[in-house]
Design a protein around this motif. Structure first.
Motif, PDB file in Angstrom:
ATOM      1  N   VAL A  23       1.021  -1.178   0.025  1.00 45.61           N
ATOM      2  CA  VAL A  23      -0.154   0.009   0.036  1.00 45.61           C
ATOM      3  C   VAL A  23       0.896   1.328   0.026  1.00 45.61           C
ATOM      4  O   VAL A  23       0.561   2.325  -0.661  1.00 45.61           O
ATOM      5  N   GLU A  24       1.688   1.338   0.775  1.00 44.03           N
ATOM      6  CA  GLU A  24       2.923   2.494   0.860  1.00 44.03           C
ATOM      7  C   GLU A  24       3.489   2.683  -0.485  1.00 44.03           C
ATOM      8  O   GLU A  24       3.833   3.844  -0.775  1.00 44.03           O
ATOM      9  N   ALA A  25       3.983   1.517  -1.164  1.00 41.23           N
ATOM     10  CA  ALA A  25       4.750   1.838  -2.261  1.00 41.23           C
ATOM     11  C   ALA A  25       3.714   2.067  -3.348  1.00 41.23           C
ATOM     12  O   ALA A  25       3.966   3.040  -4.174  1.00 41.23           O
ATOM     13  N   PHE A  26       2.485   1.527  -3.413  1.00 43.02           N
ATOM     14  CA  PHE A  26       1.625   1.940  -4.315  1.00 43.02           C
ATOM     15  C   PHE A  26       1.272   3.367  -4.259  1.00 43.02           C
ATOM     16  O   PHE A  26       0.918   3.943  -5.429  1.00 43.02           O
ATOM     17  N   THR A  27       1.144   3.934  -3.180  1.00 45.45           N
ATOM     18  CA  THR A  27       0.673   5.221  -3.074  1.00 45.45           C
ATOM     19  C   THR A  27       2.072   6.337  -3.889  1.00 45.45           C
ATOM     20  O   THR A  27       1.421   7.133  -4.396  1.00 45.45           O
ATOM     21  N   ILE A  28       3.075   6.151  -3.682  1.00 44.01           N
ATOM     22  CA  ILE A  28       4.132   6.605  -4.184  1.00 44.01           C
ATOM     23  C   ILE A  28       3.952   6.588  -5.909  1.00 44.01           C
ATOM     24  O   ILE A  28       4.177   7.629  -6.560  1.00 44.01           O
ATOM     25  N   VAL A  29       3.878   5.361  -6.301  1.00 46.85           N
ATOM     26  CA  VAL A  29       3.780   5.081  -7.558  1.00 46.85           C
ATOM     27  C   VAL A  29       2.524   5.921  -8.369  1.00 46.85           C
ATOM     28  O   VAL A  29       2.864   6.379  -9.357  1.00 46.85           O
ATOM     29  N   LEU A  30       1.589   5.697  -7.512  1.00 44.42           N
ATOM     30  CA  LEU A  30       0.298   6.466  -8.182  1.00 44.42           C
ATOM     31  C   LEU A  30       0.437   7.825  -8.175  1.00 44.42           C
ATOM     32  O   LEU A  30       0.073   8.506  -9.051  1.00 44.42           O
ATOM     33  N   ALA A  31       1.225   8.400  -7.206  1.00 40.34           N
ATOM     34  CA  ALA A  31       1.521   9.756  -7.246  1.00 40.34           C
ATOM     35  C   ALA A  31       2.272  10.270  -8.380  1.00 40.34           C
ATOM     36  O   ALA A  31       2.117  11.228  -9.239  1.00 40.34           O
ATOM     37  N   VAL A  32       3.169   9.487  -9.016  1.00 37.48           N
ATOM     38  CA  VAL A  32       4.165   9.691  -9.865  1.00 37.48           C
ATOM     39  C   VAL A  32       3.217   9.671 -11.170  1.00 37.48           C
ATOM     40  O   VAL A  32       3.318  10.286 -12.153  1.00 37.48           O
ATOM     41  N   GLY A  33       2.281   8.359 -11.315  1.00 32.62           N
ATOM     42  CA  GLY A  33       1.704   8.209 -12.645  1.00 32.62           C
ATOM     43  C   GLY A  33       0.804   9.341 -12.760  1.00 32.62           C
ATOM     44  O   GLY A  33       0.610   9.661 -13.767  1.00 32.62           O
ATOM     45  N   VAL A  34      -0.105   9.775 -11.651  1.00 33.21           N
ATOM     46  CA  VAL A  34      -0.922  10.779 -11.744  1.00 33.21           C
ATOM     47  C   VAL A  34      -0.363  12.037 -12.189  1.00 33.21           C
ATOM     48  O   VAL A  34      -0.929  13.091 -12.905  1.00 33.21           O
ATOM     49  N   THR A  35       0.772  12.492 -11.421  1.00 34.37           N
ATOM     50  CA  THR A  35       1.384  13.922 -11.429  1.00 34.37           C
ATOM     51  C   THR A  35       2.248  14.063 -12.836  1.00 34.37           C
ATOM     52  O   THR A  35       2.155  15.067 -13.483  1.00 34.37           O
ATOM     53  N   ARG A  36       2.975  12.964 -13.181  1.00 39.31           N
ATOM     54  CA  ARG A  36       3.953  13.047 -14.158  1.00 39.31           C
ATOM     55  C   ARG A  36       3.419  12.282 -15.463  1.00 39.31           C
ATOM     56  O   ARG A  36       2.733  12.849 -16.381  1.00 39.31           O
TER      57      ARG A  36
END
Length: 251
Positions: A23-36
């Motif tokens: 869950v913690e790793a997914f949060t960061i990957v999601l932020a990268v995908g959505v933002t960049r």
């Protein structure tokens, strides 16, 4: 029943512990995908998974070369330390001494960092690096959990299935909702996992030094109950003392 106890406890501990880390790793990957964009997010995550797979392939077979008693003792001590670390943080969060971990806040923080880097020509590289670091760091903890809870009794495959189930479940939920899994009761999960890892650690440390547990594998249930009651008593005692410091930033 005795043969099922270690298998069920191994799969459960691996699943719950891995779920929190994924869950913690997914949060960061999601932020990268959505933002960049999703290209650096998925590239960074894939590279991290490749490194983790290599680590497992390299170091996994080495466990078979270690005498089982030494392996049980070393893994048991490490599990006690690792589990008590999770327990300590879960207890402090339940008392309000440190703030609860908030995936929405973590997502917002990572998004702000990525947006600030958007004008940098290395933006895609930095975004991919953020995804790589998140997956690698959390993945190392997953690998440790799998090896630790499964290795001492030759149940690594079952522990791996628990971790894989956690990964698949988080990915499925994430693909459906496309947002941080903020509703996951992470502190409760960490508390339960801390209890389980500490119990495993006590059990295997005892076996490593030649102890013969009454009921053999069923002793795990009794150890878990004792550790749970002790932890609950600590929480009640601290709450009863009237200590309620201002919550600090989550560690």
């Amino acid at each position: 029943m005795n043969s099922l106890t270690p298998i069920l406890s191994t799969v459960t501990a691996s699943f719950l512990g891995s779920f929190v880390e994924v869950v913690e790793a997914f949060t960061i990957v999601l932020a990268v995908g959505v933002t960049r964009s999703w290209r650096p997010a998925l590239t960074g995550a894939a590279l991290a998974l490749a490194v983790l797979a290599a680590l497992v392939l390299i170091f996994g077979p080495l466990l078979a070369l270690i005498p089982i008693e030494i392996l049980q003792f070393v893994v048991g001590v490490l599990l006690i330390l690792f589990g008590m670390r999770w327990l300590r943080k879960a207890i402090l969060r339940s008392l309000g001494i440190i703030a609860l971990h908030d995936e929405e806040a973590a997502f917002s923080k990572e998004t702000a960092v990525l947006q600030a880097q958007s004008t940098d020509r290395r933006a895609d590289y930095l975004a991919g690096l953020a995804a790589f670091k998140a997956v690698l760091l959390e993945g190392v903890e997953v690998v440790f959990i799998v090896i630790a809870v499964g290795g001492a009794h030759g149940l690594t495959a079952y522990a791996g299935l628990g971790a894989l189930a956690a990964f698949v479940l988080v990915m499925l939920i994430g693909l459906l909702v496309h947002r941080p899994l903020a509703s996951v009761p992470e502190n409760t999960l960490k508390f339960v996992v801390g209890l389980m890892l500490t119990s495993f650690g006590i059990f295997w440390t005892g076996e490593g030094i030649g102890a013969h547990w009454p009921g053999e594998d069923l002793a795990l249930i009794a150890i878990f109950a004792i550790v749970s009651l002790a932890s609950y008593a600590i929480i009640r005692s601290l709450r009863g003392s009237g200590s309620n410091p201002t919550a600090k930033a989550a560690q």
